[in-house]
Scaffold this motif. Structure first.
Motif, mmCIF file in Angstrom:
data_model
loop_
_atom_site.group_PDB
_atom_site.id
_atom_site.type_symbol
_atom_site.label_atom_id
_atom_site.label_comp_id
_atom_site.label_asym_id
_atom_site.label_seq_id
_atom_site.Cartn_x
_atom_site.Cartn_y
_atom_site.Cartn_z
ATOM 1 N N UNK A 140 -8.213 9.571 -4.743
ATOM 2 C CA UNK A 140 -8.020 8.242 -4.165
ATOM 3 C C UNK A 140 -7.019 8.318 -3.012
ATOM 4 N N UNK A 141 -5.931 9.063 -3.205
ATOM 5 C CA UNK A 141 -4.973 9.235 -2.110
ATOM 6 C C UNK A 141 -5.675 9.802 -0.885
ATOM 7 N N UNK A 142 -6.515 10.797 -1.091
ATOM 8 C CA UNK A 142 -7.247 11.391 0.033
ATOM 9 C C UNK A 142 -8.128 10.344 0.706
ATOM 10 N N UNK A 143 -8.745 9.472 -0.099
ATOM 11 C CA UNK A 143 -9.695 8.504 0.457
ATOM 12 C C UNK A 143 -9.027 7.451 1.323
ATOM 13 N N UNK A 144 -7.712 7.235 1.127
ATOM 14 C CA UNK A 144 -7.002 6.246 1.940
ATOM 15 C C UNK A 144 -6.111 6.923 2.983
ATOM 16 N N UNK A 145 -6.334 8.228 3.184
ATOM 17 C CA UNK A 145 -5.605 8.951 4.215
ATOM 18 C C UNK A 145 -4.170 9.261 3.867
ATOM 19 N N UNK A 146 -3.847 9.285 2.593
ATOM 20 C CA UNK A 146 -2.477 9.552 2.165
ATOM 21 C C UNK A 146 -2.299 11.031 1.817
ATOM 22 N N UNK A 147 -1.070 11.531 1.838
ATOM 23 C CA UNK A 147 -0.830 12.925 1.441
ATOM 24 C C UNK A 147 -1.305 13.183 0.020
ATOM 25 N N UNK A 148 -1.859 14.351 -0.206
ATOM 26 C CA UNK A 148 -2.339 14.752 -1.520
ATOM 27 C C UNK A 148 -2.412 16.274 -1.535
ATOM 28 N N UNK B 238 0.827 -1.203 0.000
ATOM 29 C CA UNK B 238 0.000 0.000 0.000
ATOM 30 C C UNK B 238 0.866 1.259 0.000
ATOM 31 N N UNK B 239 1.922 1.242 0.787
ATOM 32 C CA UNK B 239 2.815 2.408 0.854
ATOM 33 C C UNK B 239 3.496 2.646 -0.483
ATOM 34 N N UNK B 240 3.869 1.566 -1.165
ATOM 35 C CA UNK B 240 4.524 1.720 -2.464
ATOM 36 C C UNK B 240 3.541 2.259 -3.509
ATOM 37 N N UNK B 241 2.287 1.784 -3.465
ATOM 38 C CA UNK B 241 1.273 2.301 -4.389
ATOM 39 C C UNK B 241 1.054 3.788 -4.140
ATOM 40 N N UNK B 242 0.940 4.176 -2.870
ATOM 41 C CA UNK B 242 0.776 5.587 -2.523
ATOM 42 C C UNK B 242 1.961 6.403 -3.029
ATOM 43 N N UNK B 243 3.158 5.862 -2.843
ATOM 44 C CA UNK B 243 4.355 6.586 -3.296
ATOM 45 C C UNK B 243 4.319 6.787 -4.808
ATOM 46 N N UNK B 244 3.904 5.734 -5.530
ATOM 47 C CA UNK B 244 3.851 5.860 -6.994
ATOM 48 C C UNK B 244 2.799 6.889 -7.397
ATOM 49 N N UNK B 245 1.589 6.806 -6.846
ATOM 50 C CA UNK B 245 0.552 7.786 -7.141
ATOM 51 C C UNK B 245 0.987 9.202 -6.778
ATOM 52 N N UNK B 246 1.839 9.348 -5.775
ATOM 53 C CA UNK B 246 2.223 10.673 -5.287
ATOM 54 C C UNK B 246 3.023 11.472 -6.303
ATOM 55 N N UNK B 247 3.454 10.807 -7.361
ATOM 56 C CA UNK B 247 4.105 11.549 -8.434
ATOM 57 C C UNK B 247 3.189 12.567 -9.077
ATOM 58 N N UNK B 248 1.886 12.426 -8.865
ATOM 59 C CA UNK B 248 0.923 13.393 -9.393
ATOM 60 C C UNK B 248 0.957 14.718 -8.630
ATOM 61 N N UNK B 249 1.343 14.690 -7.377
ATOM 62 C CA UNK B 249 1.215 15.875 -6.519
ATOM 63 C C UNK B 249 2.109 16.999 -7.038
ATOM 64 N N UNK B 250 1.481 18.096 -7.414
ATOM 65 C CA UNK B 250 2.210 19.246 -7.936
ATOM 66 C C UNK B 250 2.704 19.087 -9.355
ATOM 67 N N UNK B 251 2.389 17.971 -10.008
ATOM 68 C CA UNK B 251 2.881 17.724 -11.362
ATOM 69 C C UNK B 251 2.023 18.441 -12.397
ATOM 70 N N UNK B 252 2.566 18.554 -13.595
ATOM 71 C CA UNK B 252 1.866 19.205 -14.700
ATOM 72 C C UNK B 252 1.308 18.144 -15.643
#
Length: 626
Positions: A175-183, A145-159
């Motif tokens: 989705x990150x927000x829904x699982x309590x992850x940084x977004x 789960x942490x690795x999936x969150x890390x991969x999705x986190x590449x979206x944060x601030x991206x263009x």
């Protein structure tokens, strides 16, 4: 037409008198596609390396696409069955998440970078994880789960690209927000705010700035905001209600884009997504905002899928080829890879509706074109939709969509620049045919035969049975532009097309009709002021000169240029050696499955042109003024 599919259940003509399809057919088709992918999986199931032309993003990105897009299909299948599916299906996709997010592994997914293709695929995975949360996400090891969150986190601030791609960032970060992850809340709000700039009214968005109207309006601009609202729940800030109201308005006309055989209008890019064109009706039912009867919803969606299944999609391997029916790269774009067609997975959204929902239990109802002739004006995109009950064809008369940016140089594209599209025909798209630009085009020809282009389309009017637009033609060898104003009017099964233009002295004016294609060479004939071509299956395209044309006509043939078949042909009219200055040219345009006597139309339809306009008189005595 392909042979019957043995993996499908028997048709149910009581519940579904028009298509024979039920929920069981949808489940069987989903299972067939998902199982067919297994031989192409990498050992850890993180990528699926399908056969076919590679996209411009490369093999690894294409492999990720082969995981992500079918995962969307798998997620609808799993969630729709309450998790009661073959456990190997759930295990495959869970294992792929584990392997793909292992950055040190051989099957690692590319990181999310600005405007990268993997952004598209990440959104599909995020939606799939949301819909299957009890069966996949909640059962993943915490480290995965942490690795999936890390991969999705590449979206944060991206263009992202400034079009429907903004919504990929929106749904993934939600989705990150829904699982309590940084977004980033500003990313989400900014993307949703941006699509407000593209809302044109009456349920219509443009896909980005400009006049970008095509199937993306249904399968992206309406779909993702409501999928986001499903994730956000009560925290949608009231946006969900707004999106539901807009989709409801869009759905009042969406059924008019489908022919009686289930085919969607063949217009716009990414047509290899095929039956994804049906997803708005499922989204309307899922979001409880549809104005459509349940029986019409299922008839439209089942008809669209059945249309392709009857024509060999999926193929004998169970795969979706890169094309329309069979493999046909000229109808695709450079960003399309072997797994791109699996965006058609969106069409299976209806499986999220329970088996006892009215869309699955009520009797099918006919499409608009199956009930009566249809004339639908859509002023926002600048289109006329023209459906004829006797042959089930829907035609789209284009006076408003050109897919050009607001600023910068304009381009033309065969999926946007033509005057006419339909559910029974496709534009000629092979490079040599596109260079000739015969079909669906009014051209000013240079002495060597090189045609002018229809670049920016400026809508002038669209109401009732009439639409008009303006474009500037630039014949090769001329520095300036020559204005062309075109008006289309619908009468019975015909379109009257009138052009007022200015041309340089010596130019040839040429008008092309619909291109028709088939497995066999279409029949062709022409005479003074008319030209006609007909396929072996009875589809006829004809042009009849009413004013401003000389008697020289013809039929242009192509091979391997059309998504509907290897042999294609287009009728055309000409006016050679233009004296220079202004002129008016009026044409009767026909696309039909019934018998067309072009010679009789030439003799029986009259046309008068003066400074006040154009008057056309038909054999039944009715008159039309343009």
């Amino acid at each position: 037409m392909a042979a019957p599919r043995g993996w499908l259940p028997p048709a149910d003509r009581v519940l579904s008198p028009l298509t024979g399809w039920t929920r069981a057919h949808w489940e069987a088709l989903a299972d067939r596609q998902l199982e067919a992918l297994v031989p192409y999986a990498t050992p850890g199931f993180a990528q699926y390396r399908l056969p076919g032309r590679q996209s411009w993003s490369g093999a690894v990105s294409d492999g990720l696409e082969g995981y992500a897009r079918p995962f969307l299909l798998a997620s609808f299948r799993i969630a729709g069955a309450g998790g009661e599916v073959d456990p190997r299906l759930t295990e495959r996709y869970a294992r792929g998440l584990t392997t793909g997010t292992d950055r040190a592994g051989a099957e690692a997914w590319p990181q999310l970078t600005d405007r990268s293709q993997q952004m598209v695929e990440a959104a599909a995975i995020a939606i799939g994880l949301h819909e299957t949360r009890p069966w996949i996400w909640d059962r993943l090891d915490a480290r995965v789960q942490e690795r999936v969150v890390e991969w999705f986190s590449g979206f944060i601030g991206a263009k992202t690209w400034d079009n429907n791609w903004r919504l990929f960032q929106v749904v993934t970060e939600q989705f990150l927000a829904s699982v309590g992850a940084p977004h980033s809340r500003s990313d989400i709000e900014g993307g949703l705010d941006r699509i407000e700039d593209w809302y044109r009214g009456d349920g219509w968005y443009s896909d980005g700035d400009g006049r970008n109207f095509d199937h993306y309006i249904g399968w992206a601009m309406h779909l993702y905001p409501l999928l986001w609202a499903r994730m956000a729940g009560e925290d949608d800030g009231g946006r969900g209600a707004l999106y539901r109201e807009r989709l409801a308005r869009f759905l009042t006309v969406h059924p008019h884009f489908f022919g009686a055989d289930g085919a969607p209008v063949h217009q716009g890019r990414s047509l290899t997504y095929r039956f994804a064109a049906a997803v708005p009706v499922w989204m309307g039912a899922l979001a409880r905002c549809t104005p459509l009867a349940p029986g019409l919803t299922r008839r439209l969606a089942s008809g669209a899928v059945r249309h392709f299944v009857k024509r060999g999609v999926p193929d004998e391997r169970g795969l979706l080829p890169l094309g329309w029916y069979g493999t046909f790269p000229p109808a695709t774009q450079p960003y399309s890879g072997p797994a791109s067609p699996y965006w058609s997975s969106k069409a299976f959204l209806g499986l999220l509706l329970p088996a006892d929902h009215p869309v699955w239990t009520e009797r099918e109802l006919p499409l608009p074109v199956e009930e009566c002739d249809q004339y639908t004006a859509l002023p926002r995109p600048g289109w006329l939709l023209h459906g004829t009950r006797h042959d089930g064809i829907v035609r789209l008369i284009n006076h408003g969509s050109d897919h050009n940016p607001l600023a910068g140089p304009a381009q033309d594209d065969p999926h946007y620049a033509k005057f006419g599209y339909s559910t029974a025909s496709a534009p000629e798209t092979a490079p040599r045919a596109w260079e000739r630009r015969v079909d669906g085009h009014l051209a000013l020809l240079a002495p060597d035969g090189t045609p002018s282009r229809r670049l920016r389309i400026h809508p002038l009017r669209c109401a009732g049975r009439l639409a008009a637009s303006h474009h500037d033609a630039r014949p090769p060898g001329h520095d300036g532009t020559f204005p062309v104003v075109t008006t289309s009017a619908l009468h019975g099964p015909w379109e009257i097309r009138a052009h007022r233009l200015r041309a340089p002295a010596g130019a040839t004016v040429r008008e092309g009709g619909y291109a028709v294609a088939d497995a066999a060479r279409p029949h062709a004939e022409s005479g003074p002021g008319w030209a006609l071509t007909r396929t072996a299956t009875g589809l006829t395209s004809a042009l009849v000169a009413l004013h401003g044309w000389q008697e020289e006509t013809g039929v242009a043939r192509e091979v391997a240029a059309n998504a509907y078949g290897p042999h294609s042909a287009t009728p055309f009219l000409t006016f050679p050696d233009h004296p220079g200055g202004h002129s008016v040219h009026v044409t009767l345009v026909v696309l039909a499955r019934d018998t067309v006597d072009a010679r009789a139309l030439r003799e029986g339809v009259t046309c008068a042109v003066d400074e006040d306009g154009v008057r056309v008189r038909f054999p039944d005595g009715t008159e039309l003024e343009l």
